[in-house]
Design an enzyme around this catalytic site. Structure first.
Site, PDB file in Angstrom:
ATOM      1  N   ASP A  32      -6.538  -5.194  11.305  1.00  0.00           N
ATOM      2  CA  ASP A  32      -6.155  -4.191  10.302  1.00  0.00           C
ATOM      3  C   ASP A  32      -6.027  -2.796  10.919  1.00  0.00           C
ATOM      4  O   ASP A  32      -5.470  -1.894  10.288  1.00  0.00           O
ATOM      5  CB  ASP A  32      -7.216  -4.109   9.194  1.00  0.00           C
ATOM      6  CG  ASP A  32      -7.395  -5.430   8.462  1.00  0.00           C
ATOM      7  OD1 ASP A  32      -6.428  -6.200   8.368  1.00  0.00           O
ATOM      8  OD2 ASP A  32      -8.523  -5.685   7.993  1.00  0.00           O
ATOM      9  N   TRP A  77     -11.828  -1.290   3.884  1.00  0.00           N
ATOM     10  CA  TRP A  77     -10.633  -2.131   3.962  1.00  0.00           C
ATOM     11  C   TRP A  77     -10.286  -2.627   5.357  1.00  0.00           C
ATOM     12  O   TRP A  77      -9.337  -3.386   5.540  1.00  0.00           O
ATOM     13  CB  TRP A  77      -9.414  -1.371   3.416  1.00  0.00           C
ATOM     14  CG  TRP A  77      -9.210  -0.014   4.051  1.00  0.00           C
ATOM     15  CD1 TRP A  77      -9.683   1.168   3.573  1.00  0.00           C
ATOM     16  CD2 TRP A  77      -8.515   0.289   5.274  1.00  0.00           C
ATOM     17  NE1 TRP A  77      -9.321   2.198   4.412  1.00  0.00           N
ATOM     18  CE2 TRP A  77      -8.599   1.683   5.467  1.00  0.00           C
ATOM     19  CE3 TRP A  77      -7.821  -0.480   6.222  1.00  0.00           C
ATOM     20  CZ2 TRP A  77      -8.030   2.340   6.569  1.00  0.00           C
ATOM     21  CZ3 TRP A  77      -7.265   0.172   7.317  1.00  0.00           C
ATOM     22  CH2 TRP A  77      -7.362   1.558   7.479  1.00  0.00           C
ATOM     23  N   ASP A 129       0.807  -1.240   0.000  1.00  0.00           N
ATOM     24  CA  ASP A 129       0.000   0.000   0.000  1.00  0.00           C
ATOM     25  C   ASP A 129       0.833   1.281   0.000  1.00  0.00           C
ATOM     26  O   ASP A 129       0.484   2.243   0.688  1.00  0.00           O
ATOM     27  CB  ASP A 129      -0.928   0.044   1.242  1.00  0.00           C
ATOM     28  CG  ASP A 129      -2.032  -0.990   1.165  1.00  0.00           C
ATOM     29  OD1 ASP A 129      -2.112  -1.726   0.166  1.00  0.00           O
ATOM     30  OD2 ASP A 129      -2.827  -1.060   2.126  1.00  0.00           O
TER      31      ASP A 129
HETATM   32  C1  BGC Z   1       0.439  -3.679  10.625  1.00  0.00           C
HETATM   33  C2  BGC Z   1       1.717  -4.381  10.991  1.00  0.00           C
HETATM   34  C3  BGC Z   1       1.445  -5.873  11.089  1.00  0.00           C
HETATM   35  C4  BGC Z   1       0.807  -6.365   9.810  1.00  0.00           C
HETATM   36  C5  BGC Z   1       0.422  -7.817   9.867  1.00  0.00           C
HETATM   37  C6  BGC Z   1      -0.130  -4.241   9.371  1.00  0.00           C
HETATM   38  O1  BGC Z   1      -1.362  -3.650   9.097  1.00  0.00           O
HETATM   39  O2  BGC Z   1       0.672  -2.305  10.495  1.00  0.00           O
HETATM   40  O3  BGC Z   1       2.184  -3.910  12.230  1.00  0.00           O
HETATM   41  O4  BGC Z   1       2.630  -6.579  11.328  1.00  0.00           O
HETATM   42  O5  BGC Z   1      -0.345  -5.627   9.504  1.00  0.00           O
HETATM   43  O6  BGC Z   1      -0.589  -8.050  10.755  1.00  0.00           O
END
Ligand code: BGC
Length: 575
Positions: free
Chosen positions: A513, A480, A289
């Site tokens: 998320d 999202w 992203d």
């Molecule tokens: C977060 C990360 C995390 C990843 C996997 C991302 O949205 O910002 O800190 O490791 O997701 O869960």
């Protein structure tokens, strides 16, 4: 350089043969007679169709350092260069001259520079026999075939597998696996491979006593045994990260590109290059992203955010991605996949081509070349359905196209598979290698359960038709965060469809998320109201409700309710 033939004179190479790709390869260090070669030119046809082709040219200077350069060759056929990047290319009759751009004239002794171009041709598209660098002959293709000649497959100079997922098992992250197994019913999926997110500098050594990168690689060696194994890493720590949202803001400020390079990418590259790990297939997905934001969320778009304008202006996303691709791509067993958004973001004409161009810009920045890119990943951590069976983009209802439905809203794609395949074609057409493969993250795009439609919607109008038939039950395609109703998608597997290297679970199921309310933390994570179920939206989701689950922890933290929902609504269902 597995396939360079050695000769006593100047030098090696192969002719373009039987297919779309071929390489003219000059002598490399170690070849007999190589010391005498003042320069080498590696001319690769990357992609070829009936009337055109793209080529990538790498020059290595073995003579005195230069501050400007010019390479020449002549075609035996009717090839015409139609456009070029990273060099000024002119053609007169069969004779072509490629001269440096203002920014890449420096060519030190032993240094290389790469440029690319698109051309037209008819008949055969033979690789030129002779190249000169500033008037000095570099290398000669004697055209004799022989070992490396017409009957052999195209060379794979990097020695990398075409598809690292094929014939390999996936690394199971013990930390994620333990959390999954601790959930009721979780043992059904706890042995699936998921991505290891290096989401901050401290993750390299391990956060709060958790596993660091070497711990994961050592464990991967143990899991590997004598077969092949891939391990998936997510490179995710750009300066000014997550400029269009807040939920995954990171530790580095917008200007901290040097810290990104020296304290994040360099140490990761040093560990991955350790010969101890040379037999692992290391998949690196690069900066989720990030780049598409520089197309879609900048002024003058109504979706612009101040932070994305800052990142566009300072160029640190492109520089960071280019730097990562270059450093990691040099390692023979590392496979770079760049994040390419998803159809609900880039599937509109205004976003699609410009984003592909943005990927190309980043992949030719900071020393990176398109050969540092093995493929692209789409739908990471997102919810777009893999295949919508009950409506197609070409369908009409009462003469009105489904593209005019509220859900599709002029997008070119109805689902992630069609988007991924089209994006792949587009990327190849602008100069990425014709062998690139796509990954699709299916960790949360299953949309099974009782709400899953079993047939097309009513033919009353395009909206009833699309809304009644679509698997993707989101309120709006732009939502999202921790989506209510979502399920696990396809289980990870290699080669599921043409052009697709694998379905993967890059974002581990059960990891949030983003938080549904403000939660103080020391990870740099902000509160994005798209994760708040009471939020009524913004221009990026056309002012709709967020559709998020309540009571979510900050991004990356374990979210049991989400994990349970994903299992409940899995499609294909869990047995
Ligand atoms: C977060 C990360 C995390 C990843 C996997 C991302 O949205 O910002 O800190 O490791 O997701 O869960």
């Amino acid at each position: 350089m597995s396939r360079t033939r050695t000769r006593t004179a100047l030098l090696a190479a192969l002719t373009l043969v039987g297919g779309a790709t071929g390489t003219a390869m000059a002598a490399m260090p170690g070849d007999v007679g190589a010391a005498a070669v003042p320069c080498t030119v590696d001319y690769k046809v990357q992609n070829q169709w009936s009337t055109g082709f793209t080529a990538s040219v790498t020059i290595t200077n073995n003579g005195a350092a230069k501050s400007a350069w010019s390479v020449k060759w002549s075609y035996a056929g009717n090839q015409r260069v139609t456009s070029a990047w990273n060099a000024k290319v002119t053609q007169s009759g069969a004779a072509v001259t490629a001269a440096n751009e203002g920014y890449n004239g420096q060519l030190p002794t032993g240094g290389s520079v790469n440029f690319g171009f698109q051309g037209s041709y008819s008949g055969t598209n033979a690789i030129p026999a002779t190249f000169t660098l500033d008037g000095v002959t570099c290398n000669v293709d004697d055209g004799s075939g022989g070992p490396g000649g017409p009957t052999d497959p195209p060379p794979n100079p990097s020695g990398k597998a075409d598809n690292p997922y094929a014939g390999a098992k996936g690394y199971v992250n013990p930390e994620w696996s333990a959390k999954a197994a601790a959930e009721p019913g979780g043992s059904r999926i706890a042995n699936q491979p998921t991505g290891v997110w290096l989401d901050r500098i401290a993750a390299i050594n391990g956060v709060n006593g958790g596993m660091g990168l070497r711990d994961h690689l050592d464990e991967a060696l143990r899991q590997k045994g004598t077969g092949e194994l891939y391990i998936q890493l997510v490179i995710y720590n750009l300066p000014g990260r997550d400029c269009s949202a807040l939920a995954s803001n990171g530790e580095l400020g917008p200007t901290e590109i040097d810290k990104y390079k020296t304290q994040y990418i360099d140490p990761i590259a040093a560990i991955l290059a350790d010969p101890k790990y040379k037999d692992l297939r290391i998949v690196t997905t690069i900066e989720i992203d990030s780049l598409p934001n520089l197309v879609t969320n900048v002024t003058p778009r109504p979706t612009a955010t101040p932070n994305c304008d800052v990142m566009k202006a300072n160029g640190n996303y492109q520089k960071g991605v280019g730097y990562a691709l270059n450093k990691l791509g040099d390692i023979p067993n590392v496979y770079n996949y760049i994040d390419a958004g998803h159809h609900g973001w880039l599937g509109w004409d205004d976003n699609f081509g410009p984003s592909a161009d943005m990927f190309k810009t980043a992949a030719t920045t900071e020393g990176a070349t398109v050969s540092d890119v093995h493929g692209f990943i789409v739908n990471t951590a997102n919810y777009s359905a893999l295949k919508e069976d009950h409506f197609k983009i070409t369908d009409t209802v009462n003469g009105t196209s489904v593209r005019q439905s509220k859900w599709v809203d002029w997008n070119r794609y109805t689902d992630e598979l069609s988007y991924a395949q089209a994006m792949r074609d587009k990327l190849v057409s602008i100069g990425f290698d014709s062998k690139i493969g796509m990954l699709i993250d299916t960790s949360r795009n299953g949309w099974g359960g009782t709400a899953r439609p079993t047939g097309p919607g009513a033919l009353t109008n395009v909206d009833t038709y699309v809304d009644g038939g679509r698997y993707d039950r989101r309120i709006h395609l732009g939502n999202w965060c921790n989506q209510a109703g979502a399920g696990l998608g396809e289980r990870p597997r290699a080669n599921p469809e043409p052009g697709i290297d694998a379905y993967v679970w890059m974002k581990p199921p059960g990891e949030s998320d983003g938080s549904s309310k403000e939660i103080p933390n020391n990870e740099g994570k902000g509160f994005d109201r798209m994760c708040d179920p009471t939020y009524t939206g913004n221009p990026r989701n056309n002012n709709n409700m967020s559709g998020a689950l309540p009571d979510a922890p900050i991004s990356g933290h374990w979210f049991s309710a989400q994990f349970q929902q994903l299992m409940r609504n899995a499609y294909p269902p869990l047995s």
